[in-house]
Design a protein around this motif. Structure first.
Motif, PDB file in Angstrom:
ATOM      1  N   HIS A   1       0.841  -1.193   0.000  1.00  0.00           N
ATOM      2  CA  HIS A   1       0.000   0.000   0.000  1.00  0.00           C
ATOM      3  C   HIS A   1       0.880   1.248   0.000  1.00  0.00           C
ATOM      4  O   HIS A   1       1.567   1.535   0.980  1.00  0.00           O
ATOM      5  CB  HIS A   1      -0.925  -0.007   1.236  1.00  0.00           C
ATOM      6  N   LEU A   2       0.845   1.950  -1.117  1.00  0.00           N
ATOM      7  CA  LEU A   2       1.649   3.160  -1.306  1.00  0.00           C
ATOM      8  C   LEU A   2       0.762   4.373  -1.102  1.00  0.00           C
ATOM      9  O   LEU A   2      -0.208   4.583  -1.844  1.00  0.00           O
ATOM     10  CB  LEU A   2       2.252   3.164  -2.719  1.00  0.00           C
ATOM     11  N   TYR A   3       1.090   5.199  -0.113  1.00  0.00           N
ATOM     12  CA  TYR A   3       0.253   6.357   0.227  1.00  0.00           C
ATOM     13  C   TYR A   3       0.112   7.287  -0.978  1.00  0.00           C
ATOM     14  O   TYR A   3       1.076   7.559  -1.695  1.00  0.00           O
ATOM     15  CB  TYR A   3       0.858   7.120   1.397  1.00  0.00           C
ATOM     16  N   ALA A   4      -1.116   7.792  -1.184  1.00  0.00           N
ATOM     17  CA  ALA A   4      -1.382   8.650  -2.341  1.00  0.00           C
ATOM     18  C   ALA A   4      -2.510   9.618  -2.012  1.00  0.00           C
ATOM     19  O   ALA A   4      -3.314   9.397  -1.095  1.00  0.00           O
ATOM     20  CB  ALA A   4      -1.754   7.800  -3.555  1.00  0.00           C
TER      21      ALA A   4
ATOM     22  N   PRO B   1       8.263  10.721   4.685  1.00  0.00           N
ATOM     23  CA  PRO B   1       8.495   9.796   5.813  1.00  0.00           C
ATOM     24  C   PRO B   1       9.108   8.489   5.337  1.00  0.00           C
ATOM     25  O   PRO B   1       8.956   8.104   4.173  1.00  0.00           O
ATOM     26  CB  PRO B   1       7.074   9.570   6.375  1.00  0.00           C
ATOM     27  N   PRO B   2       9.782   7.787   6.230  1.00  0.00           N
ATOM     28  CA  PRO B   2      10.315   6.472   5.858  1.00  0.00           C
ATOM     29  C   PRO B   2       9.189   5.463   5.695  1.00  0.00           C
ATOM     30  O   PRO B   2       8.130   5.564   6.320  1.00  0.00           O
ATOM     31  CB  PRO B   2      11.214   6.105   7.051  1.00  0.00           C
ATOM     32  N   ASN B   3       9.403   4.494   4.835  1.00  0.00           N
ATOM     33  CA  ASN B   3       8.408   3.441   4.641  1.00  0.00           C
ATOM     34  C   ASN B   3       8.259   2.606   5.907  1.00  0.00           C
ATOM     35  O   ASN B   3       9.228   2.370   6.629  1.00  0.00           O
ATOM     36  CB  ASN B   3       8.815   2.539   3.471  1.00  0.00           C
ATOM     37  N   GLU B   4       7.030   2.174   6.177  1.00  0.00           N
ATOM     38  CA  GLU B   4       6.739   1.376   7.363  1.00  0.00           C
ATOM     39  C   GLU B   4       6.415  -0.052   6.922  1.00  0.00           C
ATOM     40  O   GLU B   4       5.260  -0.412   6.706  1.00  0.00           O
ATOM     41  CB  GLU B   4       5.574   1.979   8.139  1.00  0.00           C
ATOM     42  N   LEU B   5       7.455  -0.860   6.773  1.00  0.00           N
ATOM     43  CA  LEU B   5       7.273  -2.201   6.227  1.00  0.00           C
ATOM     44  C   LEU B   5       6.405  -3.082   7.115  1.00  0.00           C
ATOM     45  O   LEU B   5       5.598  -3.874   6.619  1.00  0.00           O
ATOM     46  CB  LEU B   5       8.635  -2.869   6.005  1.00  0.00           C
ATOM     47  N   LYS B   6       6.539  -2.933   8.440  1.00  0.00           N
ATOM     48  CA  LYS B   6       5.761  -3.780   9.343  1.00  0.00           C
ATOM     49  C   LYS B   6       4.270  -3.518   9.227  1.00  0.00           C
ATOM     50  O   LYS B   6       3.454  -4.422   9.413  1.00  0.00           O
ATOM     51  CB  LYS B   6       6.236  -3.584  10.778  1.00  0.00           C
TER      52      LYS B   6
ATOM     53  N   GLU C   1       9.960  -7.949  -0.757  1.00  0.00           N
ATOM     54  CA  GLU C   1       8.680  -8.402  -0.205  1.00  0.00           C
ATOM     55  C   GLU C   1       7.936  -9.267  -1.219  1.00  0.00           C
ATOM     56  O   GLU C   1       7.376 -10.311  -0.873  1.00  0.00           O
ATOM     57  CB  GLU C   1       7.821  -7.195   0.167  1.00  0.00           C
ATOM     58  N   ALA C   2       7.922  -8.831  -2.474  1.00  0.00           N
ATOM     59  CA  ALA C   2       7.200  -9.570  -3.503  1.00  0.00           C
ATOM     60  C   ALA C   2       7.840 -10.922  -3.778  1.00  0.00           C
ATOM     61  O   ALA C   2       7.155 -11.933  -3.936  1.00  0.00           O
ATOM     62  CB  ALA C   2       7.147  -8.744  -4.786  1.00  0.00           C
ATOM     63  N   ALA C   3       9.147 -10.975  -3.828  1.00  0.00           N
ATOM     64  CA  ALA C   3       9.846 -12.226  -4.124  1.00  0.00           C
ATOM     65  C   ALA C   3       9.621 -13.248  -3.037  1.00  0.00           C
ATOM     66  O   ALA C   3       9.503 -14.450  -3.311  1.00  0.00           O
ATOM     67  CB  ALA C   3      11.344 -11.958  -4.294  1.00  0.00           C
TER      68      ALA C   3
END
Length: 254
Positions: free
Chosen positions: A87-90, A156-161, A176-178
């Protein structure tokens, strides 16, 4: 002549004015060059997005040669890995804040392509809220190639968790996709594809066709500003020089 200018107290003001004039004109000329570059880029984008889509293999070959593939229209076929969507913020002009749904597409060769399927509002972020749009089976995706982007200082930094992304970190997203595609061994293409709006998925979400094709172009405005400042500098110096010349002349006469 130089001696006269020096005697009138205008030598250093003249030198400073000429230096400032050269700087302002060079900045204006630079903006005009940027204007020509931006217009050429816009023309290229317009031409590319209306081409017939290329197969993914052709885009890969162009990228390997070092060609510019940004905004190339491409077609790919595979199966969605909905359990690995990101989910990429937009921000959307019509729907406000939300997310671009980045879904890995597993290709026939087992490799993965990251696809921006489109926009959903905040309340539809989770897959359970838009189950109709989780298309299964083989799908054909047509869209525009987009490259990686740098992490801006104010982003902001990405929040992977939390699976919330603020910028397109292709390396991290690819990892993540792989992991979900082939136990971490799948190759992930080093670019995104922004899916076109059609076909619309069941339920209407996500909404594709999110690529911004209008590039900001204020270079002519900036160039005119620099040229205007140069003209103003000439006018101010001329008024100053005339006043100084007359005053020195009057002083000399007395």
């Amino acid at each position: 002549m130089i001696a006269t200018i020096r005697n009138r107290g205008l030598l250093w003001p003249t030198i400073a004015t000429l230096a400032g004039l050269a700087l302002l004109i060079s900045l204006g000329n630079w903006q005009m060059r940027r204007l020509a570059w931006k217009q050429h880029l816009t023309e290229n984008i317009t031409e590319r997005v209306h081409r017939d889509p290329l197969p993914l293999e052709a885009v890969d070959a162009a990228a390997a040669r070092g060609d510019d593939i940004e905004y190339t229209r491409v077609a790919a076929q595979g199966q969605w890995l909905h359990d690995r969507e990101m989910h990429l913020y937009a921000l959307d002009a019509s729907h406000g804040p939300g997310f671009y749904i980045i879904t890995p597409l597993k290709l026939a060769d087992g490799n993965v392509l990251l696809v921006n399927r489109g926009f959903v509002p905040n309340e539809l972020k989770e897959t359970a809220q838009r189950a109709e749009g989780l298309v299964a089976g083989d799908v054909r995706v047509v869209g525009l190639v987009r490259g990686p982007e740098a992490h801006g200082a104010f982003v902001p930094p990405n929040e992977l968790k939390r699976n919330i992304w603020y910028w397109r970190d292709i390396a991290a997203m690819g990892a993540e996709a792989a992991g979900g595609a082939d136990g971490g061994t799948a190759h992930v293409h080093a670019f995104f594809v922004d899916a076109e709006k059609d076909p619309v998925p069941p339920g209407g979400w996500p909404i594709g066709g999110t690529t911004r094709l209008e590039l900001p172009n204020r270079h002519l405005e900036y160039a005119l500003t620099w040229y205007g400042l140069a003209a103003t500098l000439v006018g101010v110096f001329a008024a100053f020089a005339v006043a100084r010349w007359r005053r020195k002349g009057t002083d000399a006469g007395t």
